[in-house]
Every structure is written in structure tokens, then in C-alpha cells.
Write an enzyme that holds these catalytic residues in place. Structure first.
Site, PDB file in Angstrom:
ATOM      1  N   SER A 128       0.839  -1.198   0.000  1.00  0.00           N
ATOM      2  CA  SER A 128       0.000   0.000   0.000  1.00  0.00           C
ATOM      3  C   SER A 128       0.870   1.242   0.000  1.00  0.00           C
ATOM      4  O   SER A 128       1.984   1.242   0.544  1.00  0.00           O
ATOM      5  CB  SER A 128      -0.849  -0.050   1.269  1.00  0.00           C
ATOM      6  OG  SER A 128      -1.331   1.224   1.587  1.00  0.00           O
ATOM      7  N   TYR A 153      -2.528  -0.412  10.358  1.00  0.00           N
ATOM      8  CA  TYR A 153      -2.691  -1.000   9.016  1.00  0.00           C
ATOM      9  C   TYR A 153      -1.424  -0.771   8.184  1.00  0.00           C
ATOM     10  O   TYR A 153      -0.866  -1.693   7.586  1.00  0.00           O
ATOM     11  CB  TYR A 153      -3.899  -0.376   8.305  1.00  0.00           C
ATOM     12  CG  TYR A 153      -3.911  -0.665   6.830  1.00  0.00           C
ATOM     13  CD1 TYR A 153      -4.325  -1.899   6.356  1.00  0.00           C
ATOM     14  CD2 TYR A 153      -3.443   0.278   5.910  1.00  0.00           C
ATOM     15  CE1 TYR A 153      -4.292  -2.187   5.006  1.00  0.00           C
ATOM     16  CE2 TYR A 153      -3.407  -0.008   4.562  1.00  0.00           C
ATOM     17  CZ  TYR A 153      -3.835  -1.236   4.109  1.00  0.00           C
ATOM     18  OH  TYR A 153      -3.784  -1.520   2.768  1.00  0.00           O
ATOM     19  N   LYS A 157       1.687  -3.378   6.578  1.00  0.00           N
ATOM     20  CA  LYS A 157       2.182  -3.441   5.195  1.00  0.00           C
ATOM     21  C   LYS A 157       3.699  -3.250   5.167  1.00  0.00           C
ATOM     22  O   LYS A 157       4.404  -3.907   4.401  1.00  0.00           O
ATOM     23  CB  LYS A 157       1.475  -2.397   4.320  1.00  0.00           C
ATOM     24  CG  LYS A 157      -0.002  -2.679   4.120  1.00  0.00           C
ATOM     25  CD  LYS A 157      -0.246  -4.022   3.430  1.00  0.00           C
ATOM     26  CE  LYS A 157      -1.710  -4.373   3.294  1.00  0.00           C
ATOM     27  NZ  LYS A 157      -1.944  -5.742   2.778  1.00  0.00           N
ATOM     28  N   PHE A 181      -2.339   2.539  -4.696  1.00  0.00           N
ATOM     29  CA  PHE A 181      -2.918   3.797  -4.266  1.00  0.00           C
ATOM     30  C   PHE A 181      -4.412   3.481  -4.037  1.00  0.00           C
ATOM     31  O   PHE A 181      -4.725   2.385  -3.610  1.00  0.00           O
ATOM     32  CB  PHE A 181      -2.523   4.911  -5.241  1.00  0.00           C
ATOM     33  CG  PHE A 181      -1.044   5.256  -5.002  1.00  0.00           C
ATOM     34  CD1 PHE A 181      -0.046   4.336  -5.301  1.00  0.00           C
ATOM     35  CD2 PHE A 181      -0.682   6.420  -4.357  1.00  0.00           C
ATOM     36  CE1 PHE A 181       1.296   4.583  -4.984  1.00  0.00           C
ATOM     37  CE2 PHE A 181       0.651   6.683  -4.046  1.00  0.00           C
ATOM     38  CZ  PHE A 181       1.633   5.764  -4.354  1.00  0.00           C
ATOM     39  N   PHE A 221     -13.621  13.999   6.363  1.00  0.00           N
ATOM     40  CA  PHE A 221     -12.777  14.015   7.556  1.00  0.00           C
ATOM     41  C   PHE A 221     -11.693  15.088   7.468  1.00  0.00           C
ATOM     42  O   PHE A 221     -10.582  14.821   7.019  1.00  0.00           O
ATOM     43  CB  PHE A 221     -12.141  12.641   7.784  1.00  0.00           C
ATOM     44  CG  PHE A 221     -13.151  11.539   7.987  1.00  0.00           C
ATOM     45  CD1 PHE A 221     -14.271  11.726   8.789  1.00  0.00           C
ATOM     46  CD2 PHE A 221     -12.988  10.299   7.366  1.00  0.00           C
ATOM     47  CE1 PHE A 221     -15.208  10.703   8.978  1.00  0.00           C
ATOM     48  CE2 PHE A 221     -13.904   9.273   7.555  1.00  0.00           C
ATOM     49  CZ  PHE A 221     -15.023   9.475   8.356  1.00  0.00           C
TER      50      PHE A 221
HETATM   51  N1  UFG Z   1     -12.758   9.973   3.768  1.00  0.00           N
HETATM   52  C1  UFG Z   1     -13.729  10.863   4.135  1.00  0.00           C
HETATM   53  N2  UFG Z   1     -14.940  10.367   4.527  1.00  0.00           N
HETATM   54  C2  UFG Z   1     -15.209   9.039   4.536  1.00  0.00           C
HETATM   55  C3  UFG Z   1     -14.192   8.134   4.146  1.00  0.00           C
HETATM   56  C4  UFG Z   1     -12.971   8.650   3.765  1.00  0.00           C
HETATM   57  O1  UFG Z   1     -13.530  12.074   4.152  1.00  0.00           O
HETATM   58  O2  UFG Z   1     -16.313   8.653   4.918  1.00  0.00           O
HETATM   59  C5  UFG Z   1     -11.449  10.515   3.325  1.00  0.00           C
HETATM   60  C6  UFG Z   1     -10.305  10.016   4.173  1.00  0.00           C
HETATM   61  O3  UFG Z   1     -10.127  10.820   5.313  1.00  0.00           O
HETATM   62  C7  UFG Z   1      -9.164  10.116   3.168  1.00  0.00           C
HETATM   63  C8  UFG Z   1      -9.820   9.809   1.820  1.00  0.00           C
HETATM   64  O4  UFG Z   1     -11.201  10.045   2.017  1.00  0.00           O
HETATM   65  O5  UFG Z   1      -8.677  11.401   3.139  1.00  0.00           O
HETATM   66  C9  UFG Z   1      -9.621   8.403   1.370  1.00  0.00           C
HETATM   67  O6  UFG Z   1      -9.990   7.541   2.425  1.00  0.00           O
HETATM   68  P1  UFG Z   1     -10.226   5.984   2.225  1.00  0.00           P
HETATM   69  O7  UFG Z   1     -10.650   5.428   3.543  1.00  0.00           O
HETATM   70  O8  UFG Z   1     -11.105   5.727   1.068  1.00  0.00           O
HETATM   71  O9  UFG Z   1      -8.798   5.460   1.801  1.00  0.00           O
HETATM   72  P2  UFG Z   1      -7.390   5.520   2.569  1.00  0.00           P
HETATM   73  O10 UFG Z   1      -6.547   6.475   1.805  1.00  0.00           O
HETATM   74  O11 UFG Z   1      -7.534   5.741   4.001  1.00  0.00           O
HETATM   75  O12 UFG Z   1      -6.875   4.030   2.417  1.00  0.00           O
HETATM   76  C10 UFG Z   1      -7.197   3.248   1.295  1.00  0.00           C
HETATM   77  C11 UFG Z   1      -7.465   1.834   1.747  1.00  0.00           C
HETATM   78  C12 UFG Z   1      -6.235   1.205   2.178  1.00  0.00           C
HETATM   79  C13 UFG Z   1      -5.163   1.408   1.164  1.00  0.00           C
HETATM   80  C14 UFG Z   1      -4.975   2.842   0.820  1.00  0.00           C
HETATM   81  C15 UFG Z   1      -3.948   3.023  -0.244  1.00  0.00           C
HETATM   82  O13 UFG Z   1      -8.423   1.814   2.814  1.00  0.00           O
HETATM   83  O14 UFG Z   1      -6.482  -0.148   2.340  1.00  0.00           O
HETATM   84  O15 UFG Z   1      -6.183   3.328   0.383  1.00  0.00           O
HETATM   85  O16 UFG Z   1      -3.557   1.842  -0.763  1.00  0.00           O
HETATM   86  F1  UFG Z   1      -3.992   0.984   1.666  1.00  0.00           F
END
Ligand code: UFG
Length: 339
Positions: A128, A153, A157, A181, A221
Site C-alpha cells: 500500500s 494498518y 504493510k 494507491f 474528515f
Molecule cells: N474519507 C472521508 N470520509 C469518509 C471516508 C474517507 O472524508 O467517509 C477521506 C479520508 O479521510 C481520506 C480519503 O477520504 O482522506 C480516502 O480515504 P479511504 O478510507 O477511502 O482510503 P485511505 O486512503 O484511508 O486508504 C485506502 C485503503 C487502504 C489502502 C490505501 C492506499 O483503505 O487499504 O487506500 O492503498 F492501503
């Protein structure tokens, strides 16, 4: 010539199911292992509908050595393994770190032991972009430093990459670490897509469920990050592009037997903020998604996007689908779901 048999752990999940389709399209024979903790058995029929090929599936947990031994007795050696099976929610991992360490690490070493016992020599590991922590400069290349993990998490990784690297250095095994990504979208048939259980952790399914009326509003968020619009930036990649990168990774190991271990960023090279992503969804699908600004989520990286030059050059792979396409496919998929 018989087809090459590839074990896909977590193969009924979001990325796993799309990768099964990509493998079948490329002439491989996937064998799925999944404990259905975050997937539905109906995915198997959907893969068959898309490809015209039925896929063997074992309902078992990759942390369960005893059941993996039974798999070994039935299947013998594989031509390769793609190891997806893992918990994947950044925020949840902060709340339940032990659950993440136990599951994500023990499944990896059980799979590596299975590979050794069955003389299976090639593995693609789901890593990741979170391994880069809060990057100093963007885009991140594979040579960017691995910084402090922002969540358990992400740490699973980082450690997973290290475990695999150490094992590969010991000889007799090749490994490719794909640093994903943010995967979004769905297969264009709308037969497979993301199927989160309960309230979605990830942005995209939360957006589609809110557009459909299942959720009242999206919580964004944080809006005071150090980014142009204050919301976090990610590199959102269509899940079929990501799936196809796994096929390229396997082919790369086949064509380059001298390669022991290598890492690749798998993204598009473009960063979009949460607000930009939301706007792109609304524009592509002509729907409105109510939202509110909520507190920051623990464990989030401010901004990250990929330099994909290495994957373009060595894997002969490049993301080809647009953000708009991903948004449309995600919405079509959500609309086809029954509730
Ligand atoms: N976000 C919101 N509201 C939500 C959900 C997410 O604002 O309800 C924001 C998060 O704060 C973040 C962005 O949207 O800024 C993306 O969040 P995600 O939860 O969709 O994704 P992440 O970047 O946290 O992580 C994801 C996967 C991981 C993976 C990563 C990159 O959850 O498993 O992408 O590989 F590792």
C-alpha cells in the site's frame, strides 16, 4: 498447454475478484481462497458470468495452517500466489490494532510456509502507498523513504514487505510488492464491485451509498489540511487497472527469473482531494451527495500520489481508465445492488 494456476488469497474481495477476472482474461487459472469475512459467495457466480469460466474457491482462513495444509494436499503446487487476504481499513486499525497485526501478519507467514511446502516460487504481495507515511515530496517514487507508519494498518504493510523481502533473499522465491494507491470503481459489467459490510470505511462506497440514500450524508474528515482545498489528497485508481497490474507483475517474474524482489507503485500519477473526488462523482453521474465537514480521522496521510514511471517502464503497465469512468462504474454498480 495447461493454464498456469494462480492462488488468489482474498480472491472474493474487491480487488481480488477483479484480479480473478483479469487473470482469466489473460489465460491464467485462478484458484480462490477466502474466508468471506468481507466478501459474498455470489461474487463467484458473477466472475463466471463475466468470463464464462468457473473458478474454484476454498472457504478458509489464511491464518489457519491446518486448513491450508488440506488445500496443499488437494492442489499441490501453484504457478504463483497473489496475496490479498488482509484487513484494510486505516481508521479501524487505529481502534483495533491487535486484530490487524494478528490477521495481516499471520496470514502472510502462513502463505509463505504454504509456498515453501508446495514449491511455489512466485508471489505478488498487496502492499500500500501507506508504507510511505507522510511523504516529504510528491509524487512518491519507489525510492522515496519508508517513513513512520501513520496507522497499524500501514505498519502491517511495512512489516509484511520486510518479511517477504527477508524470505525472498533466502533464495528459491521471487516476490513483487505492489504499492496500491486508492482503488475505486467496479467492473463495467456492474456484476462485481466493492461490497463493504456494514458502514463503509472507504470514501467511494460511502459516496455511492449516500447518493443512493442509504446514508444521510457523507462526512468529510477534515478541511484544514495543508492542501489547496483543505481536504486530503489521494491517487484514485480504477480497480480494473489495478487488477491488470497483478497480471503484469506475474508475467514480469516469469520473464525475468533473475528478479528476486521488486516494488512498484500502482496508481495513476494524479492526486485528487476528497472534495474534488466528490465533485467528479456528482458531475459524472448527475447526482447530488449531501456532505458535512467532520473532524479529522486518526491515521490519515495528508496527501499522496504516485510516480508510476517504474511500473510503466518495467511492467509495461499504465492506468488507462479515467476518474470519470471509475465514478460511473462505481455508481452503476451501487445502483444494481439490491438494497
Ligand atoms: N474519507 C472521508 N470520509 C469518509 C471516508 C474517507 O472524508 O467517509 C477521506 C479520508 O479521510 C481520506 C480519503 O477520504 O482522506 C480516502 O480515504 P479511504 O478510507 O477511502 O482510503 P485511505 O486512503 O484511508 O486508504 C485506502 C485503503 C487502504 C489502502 C490505501 C492506499 O483503505 O487499504 O487506500 O492503498 F492501503
Amino acid at each position: 498447454m495447461s493454464k498456469k494456476k494462480i492462488l488468489i488469497t482474498g480472491g472474493a474481495g474487491f480487488i481480488g475478484s477483479h484480479t480473478a477476472v483479469a487473470l482469466i482474461n489473460a489465460g491464467y487459472q485462478p484458484v480462490i481462497v477466502d474466508n468471506f469475512s468481507n466478501a459474498e459467495p455470489s461474487v463467484l457466480e458473477a466472475i463466471e458470468k463475466i468470463t464464462g469460466t468457473s473458478v474454484k474457491c476454498y472457504n478458509l482462513d489464511c491464518c489457519d495452517a491446518k486448513n491450508l495444509n488440506l488445500l496443499l494436499q488437494k492442489e499441490g503446487s501453484f504457478d504463483g500466489v497473489i496475496h490479498f487476504a488482509a484487513f484494510k481499513a486505516v481508521g479501524e486499525s487505529v481502534q483495533e490494532p491487535i486484530k490487524y497485526y494478528k490477521n495481516n501478519l499471520s496470514s502472510l507467514w502462513e502463505i509463505l510456509e504454504l509456498m515453501d511446502k508446495s514449491n511455489t516460487t512466485k508471489i505478488v504481495f498487496s502492499s500500500s502507498c501507506t508504507v510511505y507515511g507522510q511523504p516529504d515530496s510528491l509524487p512518491v517514487t519507489e525510492a522515496s523513504p519508508i517513513k513512520e507508519a501513520e496507522s497499524p494498518y500501514a505498519y502491517t504493510k511495512q512489516v509484511g514487505e520486510q518479511i517477504l523481502t527477508d524470505r525472498v533473499k533466502n533464495g528459491g522465491m521471487q516476490g513483487i510488492l505492489l504499492r496500491y494507491f486508492n482503488p475505486i470503481g467496479a467492473h463495467p459489467s456492474s456484476l462485481i464491485g466493492e461490497l463493504p459490510q456494514g458502514i463503509p470505511n472507504n470514501l467511494m462506497p460511502f459516496i455511492t451509498q449516500t447518493a443512493k440514500g442509504i446514508r444521510k450524508e457523507l462526512s468529510i474528515f477534515g478541511d484544514d489540511y495543508d492542501t489547496p482545498d483543505g481536504t486530503c489528497i489521494r491517487d484514485y485508481i480504477h480497480v480494473m487497472d489495478l487488477a491488470e497490474a497483478h497480471v503484469k507483475a506475474l508475467q514480469y517474474m516469469e520473464d525475468n527469473p533473475e528478479t528476486a524482489i521488486d516494488h512498484f507503485n500502482i496508481g495513476t500519477g494524479n492526486g485528487y482531494s476528497v472534495l474534488e473526488c466528490l465533485n467528479a462523482f456528482e458531475r459524472a453521474n448527475n447526482v447530488k451527495v449531501p456532505y458535512q465537514i467532520a473532524p479529522k480521522r486518526a491515521g490519515d496521510i495528508t496527501q499522496i500520489w504516485a510516480d508510476t514511471e517504474k511500473a510503466n517502464r518495467l511492467l509495461d503497465w499504465k492506468a488507462s481508465r479515467t476518474l470519470e469512468e471509475a465514478m460511473r462504474d462505481a455508481w452503476n454498480w451501487e445502483q444494481k445492488l439490491s438494497q
